[in-house]
Motif scaffolding. Structure first.
Motif, PDB file in Angstrom:
ATOM      1  N   ASP A   1      51.194  71.557  19.637  1.00  0.00           N
ATOM      2  CA  ASP A   1      51.323  70.632  20.857  1.00  0.00           C
ATOM      3  C   ASP A   1      50.345  70.763  21.904  1.00  0.00           C
ATOM      4  N   ASP A   2      50.179  70.643  23.227  1.00  0.00           N
ATOM      5  CA  ASP A   2      49.291  70.777  24.127  1.00  0.00           C
ATOM      6  C   ASP A   2      48.592  72.287  23.914  1.00  0.00           C
ATOM      7  N   SER A   3      47.344  72.243  23.805  1.00  0.00           N
ATOM      8  CA  SER A   3      46.550  73.700  23.558  1.00  0.00           C
ATOM      9  C   SER A   3      46.808  74.443  24.940  1.00  0.00           C
ATOM     10  N   ILE A   4      46.207  74.086  26.107  1.00  0.00           N
ATOM     11  CA  ILE A   4      46.233  74.686  27.271  1.00  0.00           C
ATOM     12  C   ILE A   4      46.649  73.857  28.178  1.00  0.00           C
ATOM     13  N   VAL A   5      47.573  74.140  29.028  1.00  0.00           N
ATOM     14  CA  VAL A   5      48.348  73.180  29.851  1.00  0.00           C
ATOM     15  C   VAL A   5      48.669  73.963  31.196  1.00  0.00           C
ATOM     16  N   VAL A   6      48.469  73.428  32.255  1.00  0.00           N
ATOM     17  CA  VAL A   6      48.676  73.883  33.650  1.00  0.00           C
ATOM     18  C   VAL A   6      49.681  72.942  34.236  1.00  0.00           C
ATOM     19  N   LYS A   7      50.851  73.456  34.668  1.00  0.00           N
ATOM     20  CA  LYS A   7      51.894  72.708  35.308  1.00  0.00           C
ATOM     21  C   LYS A   7      52.881  73.494  36.227  1.00  0.00           C
ATOM     22  N   ASN A   8      53.652  72.839  37.056  1.00  0.00           N
ATOM     23  CA  ASN A   8      54.413  73.850  37.696  1.00  0.00           C
ATOM     24  C   ASN A   8      55.949  73.271  37.725  1.00  0.00           C
ATOM     25  N   TYR A   9      56.619  73.982  36.941  1.00  0.00           N
ATOM     26  CA  TYR A   9      58.011  73.620  36.212  1.00  0.00           C
ATOM     27  C   TYR A   9      59.063  74.819  36.880  1.00  0.00           C
ATOM     28  N   PRO A  10      59.678  74.562  37.818  1.00  0.00           N
ATOM     29  CA  PRO A  10      60.253  75.666  38.461  1.00  0.00           C
ATOM     30  C   PRO A  10      61.534  76.121  37.503  1.00  0.00           C
ATOM     31  N   LYS A  11      61.998  75.259  36.541  1.00  0.00           N
ATOM     32  CA  LYS A  11      63.095  75.651  35.789  1.00  0.00           C
ATOM     33  C   LYS A  11      62.573  77.020  34.860  1.00  0.00           C
ATOM     34  N   TRP A  12      61.300  77.073  34.617  1.00  0.00           N
ATOM     35  CA  TRP A  12      60.724  78.252  33.838  1.00  0.00           C
ATOM     36  C   TRP A  12      60.552  79.502  34.647  1.00  0.00           C
ATOM     37  N   SER A  13      60.793  79.665  36.048  1.00  0.00           N
ATOM     38  CA  SER A  13      60.651  80.997  36.715  1.00  0.00           C
ATOM     39  C   SER A  13      62.003  81.060  37.160  1.00  0.00           C
ATOM     40  N   ASN A  14      62.078  82.416  37.629  1.00  0.00           N
ATOM     41  CA  ASN A  14      63.455  82.702  38.373  1.00  0.00           C
ATOM     42  C   ASN A  14      63.629  82.708  39.569  1.00  0.00           C
ATOM     43  N   ARG A  15      62.616  81.673  40.070  1.00  0.00           N
ATOM     44  CA  ARG A  15      62.508  81.428  41.548  1.00  0.00           C
ATOM     45  C   ARG A  15      63.353  80.060  41.909  1.00  0.00           C
ATOM     46  N   ASN A  16      63.775  79.730  43.027  1.00  0.00           N
ATOM     47  CA  ASN A  16      64.180  78.670  43.378  1.00  0.00           C
ATOM     48  C   ASN A  16      63.166  77.619  43.973  1.00  0.00           C
ATOM     49  N   GLU A  17      62.283  78.176  44.553  1.00  0.00           N
ATOM     50  CA  GLU A  17      61.164  77.437  45.081  1.00  0.00           C
ATOM     51  C   GLU A  17      60.204  77.050  44.233  1.00  0.00           C
TER      52      GLU A  17
ATOM     53  N   SER B   1      44.289  68.773  24.801  1.00  0.00           N
ATOM     54  CA  SER B   1      43.431  70.083  24.323  1.00  0.00           C
ATOM     55  C   SER B   1      43.617  70.849  25.838  1.00  0.00           C
ATOM     56  N   LEU B   2      42.927  69.972  26.691  1.00  0.00           N
ATOM     57  CA  LEU B   2      42.752  70.963  28.107  1.00  0.00           C
ATOM     58  C   LEU B   2      43.715  69.990  29.052  1.00  0.00           C
ATOM     59  N   GLU B   3      44.685  70.328  29.625  1.00  0.00           N
ATOM     60  CA  GLU B   3      45.601  69.370  30.312  1.00  0.00           C
ATOM     61  C   GLU B   3      46.260  70.086  31.620  1.00  0.00           C
ATOM     62  N   ILE B   4      46.598  69.212  32.514  1.00  0.00           N
ATOM     63  CA  ILE B   4      47.227  69.421  33.808  1.00  0.00           C
ATOM     64  C   ILE B   4      48.399  68.533  33.639  1.00  0.00           C
ATOM     65  N   GLY B   5      49.635  68.812  33.729  1.00  0.00           N
ATOM     66  CA  GLY B   5      50.849  67.893  33.768  1.00  0.00           C
ATOM     67  C   GLY B   5      51.833  68.194  32.367  1.00  0.00           C
ATOM     68  N   TYR B   6      52.584  67.250  32.193  1.00  0.00           N
ATOM     69  CA  TYR B   6      53.130  66.208  32.972  1.00  0.00           C
ATOM     70  C   TYR B   6      53.968  66.677  34.109  1.00  0.00           C
ATOM     71  N   GLU B   7      54.595  67.880  33.927  1.00  0.00           N
ATOM     72  CA  GLU B   7      55.416  68.391  34.939  1.00  0.00           C
ATOM     73  C   GLU B   7      54.603  68.964  36.208  1.00  0.00           C
ATOM     74  N   THR B   8      54.580  68.323  37.191  1.00  0.00           N
ATOM     75  CA  THR B   8      54.001  68.717  38.510  1.00  0.00           C
ATOM     76  C   THR B   8      54.681  68.592  39.754  1.00  0.00           C
ATOM     77  N   ARG B   9      55.574  69.364  39.352  1.00  0.00           N
ATOM     78  CA  ARG B   9      56.812  69.597  40.449  1.00  0.00           C
ATOM     79  C   ARG B   9      56.582  70.613  41.564  1.00  0.00           C
ATOM     80  N   CYS B  10      55.494  70.289  42.440  1.00  0.00           N
ATOM     81  CA  CYS B  10      55.376  71.352  43.475  1.00  0.00           C
ATOM     82  C   CYS B  10      54.354  70.235  44.591  1.00  0.00           C
TER      83      CYS B  10
END
Length: 189
Positions: A4-20, A41-50
């Motif tokens: 799948d995506d090789s390197i991906v930058v996103k913000n997806y709060p479900k993956w963290s222990n924080r609510n914010e 290969s080098l991705e930002i997204g899809y989850e950009t929830r911030c």
């Protein structure tokens, strides 16, 4: 090598222990050798929830292979802003590509199956410097904004410096085989 995506930058709060959700900033990806069997290969997204994704550098990377995905999404250098984030000050520098099968650059603000936010974010100030496709096909590139009845998001501020495809320097949107929709301020240096 990834399926799948090789390197991906996103913000997806479900993956963290924080609510914010916070922000995603100051990430440096460098000196990577990448083979992508599916997706980006080098991705930002899809989850950009911030509120903000910024100051991301992809530098000194070799993309050996980026496979055709088959559903119009795969690409080598991509930003898919499918939520509310302001994505800006993203740098792709000194990247060598051997085999890009679907898209070279794919930048979109969109509503997708991954979207959770009700509003779309903005993409601006994206920099490409010393990027070269050395072999394989020369795929299309896309920069696309988003427009609905009460919402307009026009990505802007794209800077291309020393982009070379099969030993030819790219100097225009047409040279780049780029589709541009609902976007502006694209500059070749």
């Amino acid at each position: 090598r990834t399926f799948d995506d090789s390197i991906v930058v996103k913000n997806y709060p479900k993956w963290s222990n924080r609510n914010e959700e916070g922000t995603t900033k100051n990430i440096n990806v460098s000196n990577c050798l990448i083979w992508t069997d599916l997706a980006q290969s080098l991705e930002i997204g899809y989850e950009t929830r911030c509120d903000e994704i910024s100051d991301i550098i992809f530098k000194n990377c070799d993309i050996v292979h980026c496979q055709y995905e088959g559903n119009q999404s795969g690409g080598v250098l991509t930003i898919h802003n499918a939520d509310r984030a302001e994505v800006h000050d993203i740098y792709y520098e000194n990247i060598r590509i051997e085999d890009a099968q679907e898209k070279f650059i794919d930048i979109k603000t969109l509503d997708s199956k991954y979207s959770k936010d009700r509003e779309r974010g903005m993409i601006h100030d994206i920099y490409f410097k010393n990027i070269e496709i050395v072999d394989g096909v020369f795929p299309v590139s896309i920069i696309r904004g988003y427009e609905m009845k009460n919402e307009i998001c026009r990505p802007h501020g794209f800077y291309f410096e020393n982009i070379v495809v099969h030993d030819k320097k790219i100097e225009t949107v047409n040279d780049m085989r780029m589709v541009v929709e609902l976007s502006n301020d694209i500059e070749f240096r």
